[in-house]
Motif scaffolding. Structure first.
Motif, PDB file in Angstrom:
ATOM      1  N   HIS A 116       0.718  -1.234  -0.023  1.00 49.18           N
ATOM      2  CA  HIS A 116      -0.054   0.151  -0.155  1.00 49.18           C
ATOM      3  C   HIS A 116       0.853   1.229   0.146  1.00 49.18           C
ATOM      4  O   HIS A 116       0.367   2.110  -0.488  1.00 49.18           O
ATOM      5  N   HIS A 117       2.122   1.104   0.661  1.00 46.84           N
ATOM      6  CA  HIS A 117       3.030   2.230   0.567  1.00 46.84           C
ATOM      7  C   HIS A 117       3.373   2.495  -1.085  1.00 46.84           C
ATOM      8  O   HIS A 117       3.355   3.697  -1.479  1.00 46.84           O
ATOM      9  N   GLU A 118       3.546   1.622  -1.766  1.00 47.27           N
ATOM     10  CA  GLU A 118       4.078   1.804  -2.934  1.00 47.27           C
ATOM     11  C   GLU A 118       2.782   2.403  -3.903  1.00 47.27           C
ATOM     12  O   GLU A 118       2.833   3.080  -4.747  1.00 47.27           O
ATOM     13  N   ALA A 119       1.579   1.725  -3.664  1.00 48.76           N
ATOM     14  CA  ALA A 119       0.185   2.256  -4.093  1.00 48.76           C
ATOM     15  C   ALA A 119       0.170   3.710  -3.951  1.00 48.76           C
ATOM     16  O   ALA A 119       0.017   4.288  -5.017  1.00 48.76           O
ATOM     17  N   ALA A 120       0.316   4.159  -2.659  1.00 44.31           N
ATOM     18  CA  ALA A 120       0.201   5.392  -2.337  1.00 44.31           C
ATOM     19  C   ALA A 120       1.117   6.361  -3.133  1.00 44.31           C
ATOM     20  O   ALA A 120       0.603   7.330  -3.358  1.00 44.31           O
ATOM     21  N   GLU A 121       2.534   5.859  -3.110  1.00 37.35           N
ATOM     22  CA  GLU A 121       3.520   6.810  -3.789  1.00 37.35           C
ATOM     23  C   GLU A 121       3.282   6.926  -5.367  1.00 37.35           C
ATOM     24  O   GLU A 121       3.687   8.140  -5.752  1.00 37.35           O
ATOM     25  N   ARG A 122       2.464   6.143  -5.852  1.00 39.75           N
ATOM     26  CA  ARG A 122       2.327   6.092  -7.199  1.00 39.75           C
ATOM     27  C   ARG A 122       0.738   6.548  -7.566  1.00 39.75           C
ATOM     28  O   ARG A 122       0.532   6.908  -8.730  1.00 39.75           O
ATOM     29  N   GLY A 123       0.226   6.929  -6.640  1.00 43.44           N
ATOM     30  CA  GLY A 123      -1.117   7.715  -6.846  1.00 43.44           C
ATOM     31  C   GLY A 123      -2.150   6.773  -7.036  1.00 43.44           C
ATOM     32  O   GLY A 123      -3.326   7.314  -7.368  1.00 43.44           O
ATOM     33  N   ARG A 124      -2.180   5.528  -6.661  1.00 45.46           N
ATOM     34  CA  ARG A 124      -3.302   4.632  -6.838  1.00 45.46           C
ATOM     35  C   ARG A 124      -4.191   4.589  -5.756  1.00 45.46           C
ATOM     36  O   ARG A 124      -5.397   4.141  -5.777  1.00 45.46           O
ATOM     37  N   ILE A 125      -3.588   5.280  -4.451  1.00 44.29           N
ATOM     38  CA  ILE A 125      -4.603   5.545  -3.298  1.00 44.29           C
ATOM     39  C   ILE A 125      -4.551   7.115  -3.101  1.00 44.29           C
ATOM     40  O   ILE A 125      -3.376   7.665  -3.198  1.00 44.29           O
ATOM     41  N   SER A 126      -5.544   7.784  -3.364  1.00 43.98           N
ATOM     42  CA  SER A 126      -5.645   9.012  -3.205  1.00 43.98           C
ATOM     43  C   SER A 126      -5.271   9.578  -1.766  1.00 43.98           C
ATOM     44  O   SER A 126      -5.360   8.936  -0.722  1.00 43.98           O
ATOM     45  N   ARG A 127      -4.598  10.748  -1.689  1.00 44.00           N
ATOM     46  CA  ARG A 127      -4.435  11.595  -0.489  1.00 44.00           C
ATOM     47  C   ARG A 127      -5.488  11.776   0.524  1.00 44.00           C
ATOM     48  O   ARG A 127      -5.428  11.574   1.701  1.00 44.00           O
ATOM     49  N   GLN A 128      -6.646  11.948  -0.218  1.00 49.55           N
ATOM     50  CA  GLN A 128      -7.986  11.952   0.534  1.00 49.55           C
ATOM     51  C   GLN A 128      -8.492  10.915   1.168  1.00 49.55           C
ATOM     52  O   GLN A 128      -8.921  10.697   2.288  1.00 49.55           O
ATOM     53  N   GLU A 129      -8.112   9.821   0.342  1.00 51.05           N
ATOM     54  CA  GLU A 129      -8.714   8.260   1.070  1.00 51.05           C
ATOM     55  C   GLU A 129      -7.821   8.148   2.213  1.00 51.05           C
ATOM     56  O   GLU A 129      -8.076   7.468   3.065  1.00 51.05           O
ATOM     57  N   LEU A 130      -6.242   8.505   2.066  1.00 52.41           N
ATOM     58  CA  LEU A 130      -5.346   7.897   3.255  1.00 52.41           C
ATOM     59  C   LEU A 130      -5.706   8.896   4.526  1.00 52.41           C
ATOM     60  O   LEU A 130      -5.707   8.520   5.687  1.00 52.41           O
ATOM     61  N   ALA A 131      -6.072  10.264   4.079  1.00 52.92           N
ATOM     62  CA  ALA A 131      -6.428  11.129   5.102  1.00 52.92           C
ATOM     63  C   ALA A 131      -7.586  10.456   6.003  1.00 52.92           C
ATOM     64  O   ALA A 131      -7.761  10.742   7.299  1.00 52.92           O
TER      65      ALA A 131
END
Length: 144
Positions: A116-131
């Protein structure tokens, strides 16, 4: 005759060795071995302010605090009902290069597994979703 053929073979070898050709990795034309497309992220030369920050004790303490807060579980996996406590790291939701001042802000930090860290770095998980997944319950203060 053998001297000429060995010289010819040597010239052909050098020609093929240093010949510019299309790279099988990136498609660009360069000498063999000069492609950087296959270099892993961690192998790249890094010397930015953000990289120096990640090597400081204050970051290590904060990362340990966030891991403890999140119960040493990936927050994305946990939101899907899976408890994953392997290969974890602390991720900056808003990257350091975007807003360096938020580097130690608890609301900007989240525990993620490698996937999931790599997915977040590549933008596959949005910042809003992570927040929305940042921990609202501090597991370190509860015996959960």
């Amino acid at each position: 005759m053998t001297n000429t053929s060995s010289t010819l073979q040597r010239v052909l070898f050098l020609y093929l060795k240093f010949m510019l050709k299309a790279c099988s990795r990136c498609g660009k034309i360069h000498k063999p071995g000069e492609c950087t497309a296959g270099i892993k992220y961690t192998q790249k030369i890094r010397d930015s302010e953000a990289d120096r920050f990640r090597n400081r004790k204050i970051w290590r303490r904060k990362a340990d605090e966030i891991l403890e807060r999140d119960g040493h579980c990936c927050r994305v996996c946990l939101s899907a009902g899976v408890i994953n406590s392997t290969d974890l790291s602390v991720h900056h939701i808003v990257p350091l290069k975007v807003d360096y001042d938020r580097r130690l802000d608890n609301d900007n930090l989240i525990t993620l597994c490698r996937y999931h860290h790599e997915a977040a770095e590549r933008g596959r998980i949005s910042r809003q979703e992570l927040a929305t997944m940042t921990c609202t319950v501090d597991f370190s203060r509860h015996n959960i």
